[in-house]
Design a protein around this motif. Structure first.
Motif, PDB file in Angstrom:
ATOM      1  N   THR A  29       0.808  -1.222   0.000  1.00  0.00           N
ATOM      2  CA  THR A  29       0.000   0.000   0.000  1.00  0.00           C
ATOM      3  C   THR A  29       0.840   1.270   0.000  1.00  0.00           C
ATOM      4  OG1 THR A  29      -0.211  -0.078   2.401  1.00  0.00           O
ATOM      5  CG2 THR A  29      -1.953  -1.126   1.113  1.00  0.00           C
ATOM      6  N   LYS A  30       2.112   1.153   0.320  1.00  0.00           N
ATOM      7  CA  LYS A  30       2.987   2.336   0.306  1.00  0.00           C
ATOM      8  C   LYS A  30       3.687   2.528  -1.033  1.00  0.00           C
ATOM      9  CE  LYS A  30       3.745   2.451   5.227  1.00  0.00           C
ATOM     10  NZ  LYS A  30       4.688   2.359   6.330  1.00  0.00           N
ATOM     11  N   THR A  31       4.145   1.418  -1.640  1.00  0.00           N
ATOM     12  CA  THR A  31       4.913   1.514  -2.883  1.00  0.00           C
ATOM     13  C   THR A  31       4.098   1.120  -4.111  1.00  0.00           C
ATOM     14  OG1 THR A  31       5.710  -0.754  -2.734  1.00  0.00           O
ATOM     15  CG2 THR A  31       7.042   0.955  -1.645  1.00  0.00           C
ATOM     16  N   ASN A  32       2.947   0.493  -3.895  1.00  0.00           N
ATOM     17  CA  ASN A  32       2.070   0.026  -4.963  1.00  0.00           C
ATOM     18  C   ASN A  32       2.643  -1.167  -5.730  1.00  0.00           C
ATOM     19  OD1 ASN A  32      -0.568   0.473  -5.783  1.00  0.00           O
ATOM     20  ND2 ASN A  32       0.082   1.496  -7.652  1.00  0.00           N
ATOM     21  N   LEU A  33       3.710  -1.794  -5.223  1.00  0.00           N
ATOM     22  CA  LEU A  33       4.308  -2.957  -5.878  1.00  0.00           C
ATOM     23  C   LEU A  33       3.460  -4.199  -5.642  1.00  0.00           C
ATOM     24  CD1 LEU A  33       8.082  -2.467  -5.051  1.00  0.00           C
ATOM     25  CD2 LEU A  33       6.927  -2.071  -7.235  1.00  0.00           C
ATOM     26  N   VAL A  34       3.342  -5.025  -6.672  1.00  0.00           N
ATOM     27  CA  VAL A  34       2.569  -6.263  -6.604  1.00  0.00           C
ATOM     28  C   VAL A  34       3.543  -7.417  -6.384  1.00  0.00           C
ATOM     29  CG1 VAL A  34       1.087  -7.818  -7.915  1.00  0.00           C
ATOM     30  CG2 VAL A  34       0.755  -5.340  -8.077  1.00  0.00           C
ATOM     31  N   SER A  35       3.217  -8.290  -5.427  1.00  0.00           N
ATOM     32  CA  SER A  35       4.086  -9.418  -5.106  1.00  0.00           C
ATOM     33  C   SER A  35       3.262 -10.669  -4.848  1.00  0.00           C
ATOM     34  CB  SER A  35       4.921  -9.115  -3.850  1.00  0.00           C
ATOM     35  OG  SER A  35       5.768  -8.025  -4.059  1.00  0.00           O
ATOM     36  N   LEU A  36       3.923 -11.803  -4.948  1.00  0.00           N
ATOM     37  CA  LEU A  36       3.328 -13.107  -4.693  1.00  0.00           C
ATOM     38  C   LEU A  36       3.870 -13.644  -3.376  1.00  0.00           C
ATOM     39  CD1 LEU A  36       1.776 -15.652  -5.712  1.00  0.00           C
ATOM     40  CD2 LEU A  36       3.898 -16.317  -6.882  1.00  0.00           C
ATOM     41  N   PRO A  78      -3.795 -15.008 -12.042  1.00  0.00           N
ATOM     42  CA  PRO A  78      -2.366 -14.924 -12.367  1.00  0.00           C
ATOM     43  C   PRO A  78      -2.008 -13.664 -13.158  1.00  0.00           C
ATOM     44  CG  PRO A  78      -3.423 -16.596 -13.703  1.00  0.00           C
ATOM     45  CD  PRO A  78      -4.434 -16.147 -12.678  1.00  0.00           C
ATOM     46  N   GLU A  79      -2.974 -13.109 -13.876  1.00  0.00           N
ATOM     47  CA  GLU A  79      -2.723 -11.899 -14.664  1.00  0.00           C
ATOM     48  C   GLU A  79      -2.355 -10.700 -13.785  1.00  0.00           C
ATOM     49  OE1 GLU A  79      -6.990 -11.717 -13.472  1.00  0.00           O
ATOM     50  OE2 GLU A  79      -5.730 -13.327 -14.247  1.00  0.00           O
ATOM     51  N   LEU A  80      -2.721 -10.747 -12.515  1.00  0.00           N
ATOM     52  CA  LEU A  80      -2.385  -9.640 -11.606  1.00  0.00           C
ATOM     53  C   LEU A  80      -0.876  -9.471 -11.442  1.00  0.00           C
ATOM     54  CD1 LEU A  80      -5.102 -10.053  -8.830  1.00  0.00           C
ATOM     55  CD2 LEU A  80      -4.987  -8.289 -10.604  1.00  0.00           C
ATOM     56  N   LEU A  81      -0.141 -10.574 -11.626  1.00  0.00           N
ATOM     57  CA  LEU A  81       1.316 -10.487 -11.529  1.00  0.00           C
ATOM     58  C   LEU A  81       1.893  -9.679 -12.674  1.00  0.00           C
ATOM     59  CD1 LEU A  81       2.216 -14.051 -10.284  1.00  0.00           C
ATOM     60  CD2 LEU A  81       2.225 -11.908  -8.983  1.00  0.00           C
ATOM     61  N   ASP A  82       1.187  -9.598 -13.800  1.00  0.00           N
ATOM     62  CA  ASP A  82       1.648  -8.779 -14.923  1.00  0.00           C
ATOM     63  C   ASP A  82       1.639  -7.298 -14.568  1.00  0.00           C
ATOM     64  OD1 ASP A  82       2.050 -10.991 -16.491  1.00  0.00           O
ATOM     65  OD2 ASP A  82       0.059 -10.895 -17.405  1.00  0.00           O
ATOM     66  N   GLU A  83       0.776  -6.893 -13.625  1.00  0.00           N
ATOM     67  CA  GLU A  83       0.747  -5.502 -13.174  1.00  0.00           C
ATOM     68  C   GLU A  83       2.069  -5.113 -12.533  1.00  0.00           C
ATOM     69  OE1 GLU A  83      -2.451  -4.357 -10.633  1.00  0.00           O
ATOM     70  OE2 GLU A  83      -3.917  -5.477 -11.797  1.00  0.00           O
ATOM     71  N   GLY A  84       2.734  -6.112 -11.953  1.00  0.00           N
ATOM     72  CA  GLY A  84       3.991  -5.827 -11.268  1.00  0.00           C
ATOM     73  C   GLY A  84       5.173  -5.722 -12.188  1.00  0.00           C
ATOM     74  N   LYS A  85       4.993  -6.017 -13.478  1.00  0.00           N
ATOM     75  CA  LYS A  85       6.123  -5.992 -14.418  1.00  0.00           C
ATOM     76  C   LYS A  85       6.356  -4.608 -14.962  1.00  0.00           C
ATOM     77  CE  LYS A  85       5.909 -10.760 -15.817  1.00  0.00           C
ATOM     78  NZ  LYS A  85       5.716 -11.685 -16.895  1.00  0.00           N
TER      79      LYS A  85
END
Length: 85
Positions: A29-36, A78-85
């Motif tokens: 929530t601070k950096t907006n980075l998506v992780s698994l 799984p497509e949500l991980l593409d947001e992190g790329k």
């Protein structure tokens, strides 16, 4: 299906007080980075794996999960991980 057999709860909760499970996809929530959420055998600990920076960070009781929000899981979104790329 990667984590279909067993959903492992990791005893932490996100900022909305939802339980976090192995295989959940979370957004910082601070950096907006998506992780698994993954398990690291070499550290015997859960970790946040960020696909954008190919970086893994240990995730545990010190972080308490308060800075992340569950946005999905690896099996259903799984497509949500593409947001992190």
């Amino acid at each position: 299906c990667i984590f279909c057999d067993v959903q492992h709860v990791i005893t932490l909760r996100d900022k909305n007080n939802k339980q976090i499970f192995l295989g959940d996809i979370v957004r910082d929530t601070k950096t907006n980075l998506v992780s698994l959420i993954l398990w690291r055998n070499d550290y015997a600990a859960f970790s946040l794996h960020n696909v954008r920076f190919l970086r893994t960070q240990l995730f545990g009781h010190l972080s308490r999960g308060i800075d992340v929000e569950i946005i999905g899981n690896i099996n259903e979104n799984p497509e949500l991980l593409d947001e992190g790329k």
